[in-house]
Design a protein around this motif. Structure first.
Motif, short mmCIF file in Angstrom:
data_model
loop_
_atom_site.label_atom_id
_atom_site.label_comp_id
_atom_site.label_asym_id
_atom_site.label_seq_id
_atom_site.Cartn_x
_atom_site.Cartn_y
_atom_site.Cartn_z
N GLY C 31 0.83 -1.21 0.00
CA GLY C 31 0.00 0.00 0.00
C GLY C 31 0.86 1.25 0.00
O GLY C 31 0.48 2.28 -0.58
N GLY C 32 2.01 1.17 0.68
CA GLY C 32 2.94 2.31 0.70
C GLY C 32 2.52 3.43 1.65
O GLY C 32 3.19 4.46 1.74
N THR C 33 1.42 3.22 2.40
CA THR C 33 0.91 4.34 3.22
C THR C 33 1.78 4.58 4.46
O THR C 33 1.65 5.59 5.12
N ASP C 34 2.65 3.63 4.82
CA ASP C 34 3.67 3.89 5.85
C ASP C 34 5.01 4.16 5.18
O ASP C 34 5.72 5.11 5.53
N LEU C 35 5.33 3.29 4.17
CA LEU C 35 6.65 3.35 3.52
C LEU C 35 6.94 4.75 2.98
O LEU C 35 7.96 5.37 3.29
N LEU C 36 6.01 5.31 2.17
CA LEU C 36 6.29 6.61 1.53
C LEU C 36 6.37 7.73 2.57
O LEU C 36 7.18 8.66 2.45
N VAL C 37 5.55 7.64 3.63
CA VAL C 37 5.60 8.69 4.67
C VAL C 37 6.97 8.67 5.34
O VAL C 37 7.61 9.70 5.54
N ASN C 64 -11.57 -20.93 2.73
CA ASN C 64 -12.27 -22.24 2.73
C ASN C 64 -12.05 -22.84 4.11
O ASN C 64 -11.16 -23.66 4.34
N GLY C 65 -12.82 -22.26 5.04
CA GLY C 65 -12.63 -22.66 6.44
C GLY C 65 -11.49 -21.83 7.00
O GLY C 65 -11.71 -20.89 7.77
N SER C 66 -10.29 -22.09 6.52
CA SER C 66 -9.15 -21.23 6.92
C SER C 66 -9.11 -20.05 5.95
O SER C 66 -9.79 -20.05 4.92
N LEU C 67 -8.32 -19.06 6.30
CA LEU C 67 -8.28 -17.84 5.47
C LEU C 67 -6.83 -17.58 5.06
O LEU C 67 -5.92 -17.60 5.91
N ARG C 68 -6.63 -17.37 3.73
CA ARG C 68 -5.28 -17.01 3.24
C ARG C 68 -5.35 -15.59 2.69
O ARG C 68 -6.18 -15.28 1.83
N MET C 69 -4.50 -14.74 3.23
CA MET C 69 -4.48 -13.33 2.78
C MET C 69 -3.10 -12.98 2.27
O MET C 69 -2.12 -13.02 3.06
N GLY C 70 -2.98 -12.64 1.01
CA GLY C 70 -1.69 -12.21 0.46
C GLY C 70 -1.22 -10.95 1.18
O GLY C 70 -2.04 -10.14 1.65
N SER C 71 0.10 -10.74 1.27
CA SER C 71 0.61 -9.61 2.06
C SER C 71 0.32 -8.27 1.40
O SER C 71 0.41 -7.21 2.02
N ALA C 72 -0.07 -8.32 0.10
CA ALA C 72 -0.35 -7.02 -0.58
C ALA C 72 -1.86 -6.75 -0.64
O ALA C 72 -2.27 -5.76 -1.25
N VAL C 73 -2.65 -7.63 -0.01
CA VAL C 73 -4.12 -7.46 -0.09
C VAL C 73 -4.53 -6.24 0.74
O VAL C 73 -4.26 -6.19 1.96
N ALA C 107 -3.69 0.37 2.02
CA ALA C 107 -2.98 -0.27 3.16
C ALA C 107 -3.57 -1.66 3.41
O ALA C 107 -4.77 -1.89 3.22
N GLY C 108 -2.65 -2.59 3.84
CA GLY C 108 -3.13 -3.95 4.11
C GLY C 108 -2.49 -4.52 5.36
O GLY C 108 -1.64 -3.89 6.00
N MET C 109 -2.91 -5.73 5.71
CA MET C 109 -2.40 -6.43 6.90
C MET C 109 -0.89 -6.65 6.77
O MET C 109 -0.12 -6.48 7.72
N GLY C 110 -0.45 -7.01 5.55
CA GLY C 110 0.96 -7.32 5.33
C GLY C 110 1.82 -6.12 5.70
O GLY C 110 2.76 -6.23 6.51
N GLY C 111 1.44 -4.95 5.16
CA GLY C 111 2.21 -3.74 5.45
C GLY C 111 2.18 -3.40 6.93
O GLY C 111 3.18 -3.00 7.52
#
Lengths: 87, 177, 289, 768
Positions: C31-37, C64-73, C107-111
């Motif tokens: 997302g860059g919302t921390d990185l660029l600042v 599918n029961g468990s949840l997979r979230m990419g770090s850029a989501v 911004a996402g969970m990964g960031g």
């Protein structure tokens, strides 16, 4: 005759008075008469023939815009206050 | 040495290409490289929303996006809201409701409000306030901004083609969530 | 800002190669919302930025029961997905309050995890969901529990050449409920003075089989209130027990006084927010039985 | 043209009036450009060969500059010029009248570029002009400054403490007329009338408290900007967002040691000011950079610098003591007001002293005002500067007295209200004012009469507060030129920069006189070489004074047109009458011409018609506001939400009601932010920790309800349409209103602003 209200920091010069009646057809004349009666007063009000920067003269109910040329009606009130600006 | 990058994008419906350093923000790109100064800088750190633009179907703070990131994307700025057919209903409502005083935050509010009404035409006052909380205004106290958005939402017909759509080439239905 | 080059990564190897080559003078951009600042404020300088929004593996979002979230989501994809919002309300609590709509578009969970700020809104939620962080590096992949990912203020377990690829949340047990709540002076566009995520798993007997409590903004890293968790396990989830657990959670907080809040204020808030999130988690746990 | 003209037509009628244009809501003339992104603000200017600047700012709040080494910066590729204090013209140490109050030019110069000492963190110490912004910023990193750091003086108490470091060694303090050296107290003045001790002795109840306010910023969304070009003919052209092109010209010329006429200021659109864009900051620096590199230079300020180095409203303390007799009549009142002036003298303590008891009629009063230098950015005006601070104190004490006497809060205020003829606590007599009318309107407002359920959900507590606020509104100089087009429209040229829709409200006043629609008057804001001297857009004066100048210009146009009609009908001009846009032949009712019809005949009756109106007015009528707030407090977290907010204000005459409401709503919301969360959080070294929009918490859309407004019209006798100033009064009541509402909700009197959650929580914990 104008009713001059003496600002607090000039009252010592005016023998502690808060109000003084002073003759004068214009503000310049009035200040000259004030100086005659209470020497040292003029220097606190006027600087190179103008009201000191930062000082305003209230004639009647409004600050004057004509400076020392302002004409004074009889029994008018004159106050000297800090010039104030807005935002 | 860092070279400028050649970027191809779609800006307000028109194919646009430019050269930009990778570290230049989309805000700086729009204002200094492309020369569209309708998008404004208020803080340059993602806290005021004055630089809000739409990239594809999401509103973003263009100060926290790099110019190079819009390669192949669709960017909409305040300059893209009106069309030859006339002002966007929100632009007209902001004028009629006196929803701007100094106007520096207005471009950001217009782009953000349009994005909301495009997806939720009947948004209520709380939803509008929640959606626009990322846009700061210091002159109006927000009252007349919210009323203008409510007014356009109330008068908009649900499946109405917005002015912007009318000019963009017919996009496949449902292209936008 | 120090000039840097930009790479739109297409493969995991491409990312690890750039990161390995530049060491701490290269970082990922989601997302860059921390990185660029931080770059603009001169917190650090970079020679290269690797965009992982163009890396498919970092943009998965599957339930599918468990949840997979990419770090850029970005956050908005999480809370706008009806199924995910129903299955993981505790995660949505955090995702839906990061900054404003403009920030949540990027911004996402990964960031949030990699920025490793003590007041990160989404990390406590991952901890109480027993999330796993999948890290990709030059020597392949490894997994680290979310609870262990952040190691200090702006510091985490990532080694040279490594980046966070995705986060996995195990399928919640029956009788599992979680919630996150933070306190901020404004209703939006703010940063937590204190934040608490709690999860409760109810056993068949209605007692607490498992409990997790993670605190934000009250220590150099997100911190678990272990004593409070242990106290609850095996007990009836009564208001009194929840109040006792909230007291214990206060003791786990090691806050500082700064421009956002005082030590006393933060400790007090941890007590209040733990009670509220345990109560909410309990409600959700009962619904999930 | 004659300076002030008595209104000839359209005498204002209280409330009801028969105006055609005034009171309507036309779309503002500059609106289209602002909603389409075409409007050009200061930062949007583009010029051939434009260089981009950046300013190096002191990291220390109080330090001596020993040496500045710019050699490495000058060698960086792409750098055109580097300057320090040494490059600035030596501005002489004298006061100059800026129309907006006096200012010392040497200190004004040091404030935009330090020479040997820095008095606040963020003060400029060097500046660079380069090919682009990034190169300029990198060049700043190559400038080495060695400082001798001195202890920071952080607030009025530290500054006045014995042995406090003296910030301005050259300062000669004025303590009630006595000169004082080696001090941080720039000025101590006093207003005193009647017999204070007598008054307090006779009082049955005396209440005294001290209130403290943090430093707060205007918070305009547009950062400061300045573009300047110093050409070979020793002239400077400046493009900038300013509240007053002429006030800016005078400051720039003074700092650069040039005659006013050598500086031309071109005002571009301005993104908010509220008083903070009256002083100049980047303009003289960009000019000196431009002279050195022979290119136009654009200086944009970042948000951190706006907070740390441009004038906030001062923090300070206000002590108020009021005595009342058994029936509740105020007999005596004493105030002690101490404001931070920041790194150089000049806080708005004078205005605060004028407003502190302005709402009430009190026979015996004393007011002490202190202007105190501290290691903070030089304070500047922020909307009715000083009035919010003193209202917080006075209206808190008044609320407490009413409660102790068991009197209704509005009746107690009404009984003591100032009105026409009341002597103000600083001396003069009040002309016609509308405080009583506002109190009466508050009393029967829907909000005040509505029932408030005291217990909210989940144990939250609710309360309602009321408070009064005042501002005196200034007059000063404005010039407007109106030219008639043969198509029956009029061009209007003015010098007042338009921040809140004033183009519309000024055009409307001209249109009312000319009898044509507002849309047919095309207003344009011009530079300092295209119109006569016009004072700042500030002091709530623009609609009043520039409107008055437009009124005069329009009257002159009507007189000339009467002569043209007379020429056409071969009669004498005073036989021509004019009403609602139609010229009549007094003796032959059949003979009449509309403005449009007569305009077509200009070429054959003498050619173009143009007239200028110029005014230099004493003061716009004083404005009162009464605000009512319902708040809800979460005792567990100390958070306060505003459930309902009503602002009642006497505006004299609402020219364009939408923008009058907008001023009242905007001022109220700035006051709410000031009350609840806004503050400069300073560390031990006098550095601001929260200089961003994240941690300087201004209210967002989600922190506020709709702001209801009740607009009263008690016409101001000294304006042709009865206009009073409107813009500043609404920021005065909110901090006091919210404090009184919080007391009603949780039973604690808050006397420190902001009343942020941590402070409310501590007070409630203490109360248990």
């Amino acid at each position: 005759m104008a009713r001059v209200f003496v600002p607090y920091n000039m009252r010592k010069l005016a023998g502690g008075k808060t109000e003084v009646n002073v003759p004068g057809k214009t503000l310049r004349e009035l200040i000259e008469n004030l100086e005659a009666r209470f020497p040292g007063m003029k220097e606190l009000i006027v600087e190179d023939d103008r009201l000191k920067p930062g000082l305003a003269a209230i004639v009647g109910e409004q600050p004057t815009r004509q400076g020392l040329m302002t004409k004074l009606e009889p029994e008018t009130e004159v106050h000297f206050l800090p010039a104030i600006s807005g935002g | 040495m860092v070279e400028k990058v050649h970027v191809r994008t779609t800006l307000n419906g028109e194919p646009t290409e430019f050269l930009v350093y990778p570290y230049q923000s989309l805000l700086e790109t729009l204002r200094e490289v492309i020369g569209l100064t309708g998008t404004k800088e208020g803080c340059n750190d993602g806290n005021c929303g004055a630089c809000t633009v739409q990239v594809d179907d999401r509103i973003v703070d263009s100060c926290l996006v790099l110019g190079v990131e819009v390669e192949g994307k669709k960017v909409t700025t305040v300059e893209g809201l009106a069309t030859p057919a006339g002002l966007h209903p929100l632009q007209q409502a902001f004028l009629e409701e006196a929803s701007l005083q100094c106007g520096i935050c207005t471009p950001g509010f217009l782009v953000a409000s349009k994005a909301l009404l495009d997806r939720e035409p009947k948004a209520d006052e709380h939803r509008i306030r929640h959606w626009l909380a990322g846009n700061l205004c210091r002159c109006t106290g927000y009252d007349k901004i919210i009323r203008a958005v409510q007014k356009v939402g109330a008068t908009s017909k649900p499946a109405r083609a917005t002015a912007a759509q009318a000019t963009a080439k017919r996009r496949p239905a449902g292209a936008r969530k | 800002m120090h000039p840097f080059n930009y790479v739109a990564a297409k493969s995991v190897d491409e990312v690890t190669k750039v990161l390995a080559k530049h060491g701490d003078r290269a970082r990922c951009l989601a997302g860059g919302t921390d990185l660029l600042v931080q770059l603009r404020a001169g917190v650090y300088e970079l020679d290269a930025v690797v965009d992982i929004k163009t890396l498919p593996a970092a943009n998965v979002l599957t339930l599918n029961g468990s949840l997979r979230m990419g770090s850029a989501v970005p956050c908005h994809r999480i809370y706008e997905d009806k199924a995910i919002a129903k299955a993981f309300p505790g995660i949505v609590d955090g995702a839906s309050i990061v900054g404003g709509i403009q920030i949540q578009s990027r911004a996402g969970m990964g960031g949030n995890l990699c920025n490793s700020s003590p007041s990160a809104d989404t990390v406590p939620g991952l901890i109480v969901h027993n999330a796993e962080c999948v890290i990709a590096g030059p020597k392949g992949k490894r997994s680290v529990a979310a609870a262990d990912f952040v190691t200090g203020v702006r510091r985490n377990v990532l080694k040279n050449g490594e980046f966070l690829l995705e986060v996995k949340l195990p399928k919640p047990d029956k009788g599992f409920g979680a919630a996150y709540e933070r306190f901020t002076p404004r209703n939006e566009m703010d940063i937590a003075i204190a934040g608490v995520a709690s999860s409760i798993t109810l056993g068949a007997n209605g007692k607490v089989k498992d409990a997790k409590i993670a605190l934000a903004a009250v220590a150099p890293t997100p911190v678990q209130a272990k004593k409070a968790e242990e106290f609850l396990i095996g007990k009836e989830p009564t208001a009194a027990n929840i109040a006792k657990a909230s007291e214990l959670a206060r003791e786990a907080a090691k806050p500082i006084s700064d421009m956002r809040g005082t030590v006393e204020q933060r400790k007090h808030l941890v007590g209040v927010l733990t009670r509220r999130t345990l109560t909410k988690a309990l409600e959700r746990a009962k619904e999930a039985k | 043209m004659v300076a002030t003209r008595k209104p000839a037509t359209g005498r204002p009628v209280n409330g009801k009036h028969n105006y055609k244009v005034i009171g309507t809501r036309p779309i503002r003339h500059d609106g289209l450009d602002k909603v389409t992104g075409r409007a050009i603000y200061g930062a949007d200017i583009k010029l051939p060969g434009l260089a981009h600047g950046a300013v190096l700012r002191s990291p220390h709040a109080h330090a001596i500059i020993k040496k500045v080494d710019t050699s490495r910066a000058e060698k960086l590729a792409g750098v055109y010029a580097v300057i320090t204090g040494a490059d600035m013209p030596k501005a002489d140490n004298r006061e100059v009248d800026l129309g907006e109050g006096a200012a010392n030019l040497k200190w004004a110069s040091n404030n935009v570029m330090a020479d040997d000492k820095v008095n606040y963190r963020g003060q400029p110490v060097a500046a660079v002009a380069a090919v682009d912004q990034n190169t300029a910023l990198q060049a700043l990193g190559l400038i080495k400054v060695d400082y001798e750091v001195l202890p920071a003086v952080r607030d009025v108490r530290e500054a006045m403490a014995k042995g406090a470091p003296v910030i301005l060694s050259g300062l000669v303090g004025d303590d009630l007329g006595k000169k004082v050296k080696n001090t941080n107290m720039a000025r101590h003045f006093r207003h005193e009338f009647g017999n204070l001790d007598e008054g307090f002795k006779k009082s049955k109840l005396v209440v005294e408290h001290e209130y403290e306010l943090a430093t707060v910023h205007q918070g305009y969304i547009e950062p400061h900007n300045a573009t300047a070009q110093w050409t070979a003919d020793n002239r400077v052209t400046v493009w900038t967002s300013t509240q007053g092109a002429f006030a800016a010209r005078r400051q720039i010329a003074g700092i650069l040691r040039l005659d006013d006429s050598r500086v031309k200021v071109i005002p571009l659109e301005i993104g908010g000011g509220f008083g903070g864009k009256i002083p100049v900051y980047g303009e003289p620096v960009a000019a000196v950079l431009s002279r050195k590199c022979a290119r136009p230079v654009k200086l944009l300020m970042d948000r951190k610098a706006v907070f740390e180095s441009t004038g906030p409203t001062p923090g300070g303390t206000v002590k108020v003591k009021i005595g009342v007799d058994a029936k509740g009549k105020m007999l005596a009142a004493d105030a002690d007001i101490r404001f931070e002036s920041g790194g150089y003298p000049g806080s708005p303590v004078g205005a605060g002293a004028m407003c502190v008891f302005a709402a009430y009629n009190i026979p015996n009063t004393r007011i002490d005002g202190y202007d105190i230098v501290t290691n903070k950015p030089k304070s500047a005006a922020y909307r009715a500067p000083g009035s919010t601070h003193v209202a917080f104190a006075t209206e808190g004490v008044v609320d407490e007295i009413a409660e102790k006497l068991g009197m209704d809060k509005i009746d107690f205020r009404m009984m003591n209200s100032a009105k026409e003829g009341t002597r103000r606590a600083d001396g003069p007599i009040f002309p016609k004012i509308g405080h009583e009318e506002c109190l009466a309107a508050a009393k029967n407002s829907p909000h005040w009469k509505s029932k408030l359920v005291k217990n909210g959900p989940n144990g939250k507590k609710r309360g309602r507060g009321i408070a009064s606020g005042y501002w005196f509104n200034i007059g000063l100089k404005s010039v407007v030129t109106i030219s008639v087009n043969t198509d029956g429209t009029a061009a209007l040229v003015e010098g007042s920069t338009d921040i809140g829709g004033s183009r519309a409200s000024i055009a409307m006043q001209a249109a009312e006189v000319l009898g044509i629609p507002a849309e047919d008057v095309r207003p344009v804001v011009v530079d300092t070489e295209s119109i006569g001297y016009t004072d700042v857009t500030g002091g709530s004066r623009t609609c009043y004074a520039t409107g008055y100048a437009a009124y005069n210009a329009a009257q002159s146009v009507v007189s000339i047109l009467k002569e043209r009609a007379a020429k056409l009908w071969d009669i004498k001009s005073n036989d021509v009458d004019f009403k609602d846009g139609v010229f009549f032949n007094k003796s032959d009712a059949e003979l009449k011409l509309t403005f449009k019809q007569l305009a077509k005949k200009l070429d054959e009756t003498g050619g173009p018609v143009s007239a200028t109106g110029s005014v230099d007015l004493s003061a716009a009528g004083g404005g009162y506001g009464i605000h009512i707030a319902d708040v809800e407090v979460d005792p567990e977290t100390g958070k306060t939400d505003v459930l309902r907010y009503t602002a009642i204000q006497d505006v004299g005459r609402a020219i364009h009601p939408s923008y009058v409401e907008g001023q009242i709503q905007g001022g109220a919301v700035q006051g709410i932010g000031w009350a609840l969360n806004e503050e400069y959080f300073m560390d031990q070294q006098g550095r601001m920790s929260n200089s961003s929009f994240l941690d300087y918490r201004m209210p967002t859309t989600l922190d506020l309800p709709m702001i209801e407004t009740i607009v009263l019209e008690v016409p101001n006798p000294i304006h042709p349409f009865g206009v009073r100033g409107v813009g500043e009064t609404p920021i005065a009541p909110p901090v006091a209103t919210i404090a009184n509402a919080l007391y009603d909700a949780v039973g604690v009197r808050f006397r420190q602003a902001p009343m942020k959650p941590g402070r409310v929580m501590e007070a409630l914990a203490g109360k248990k």
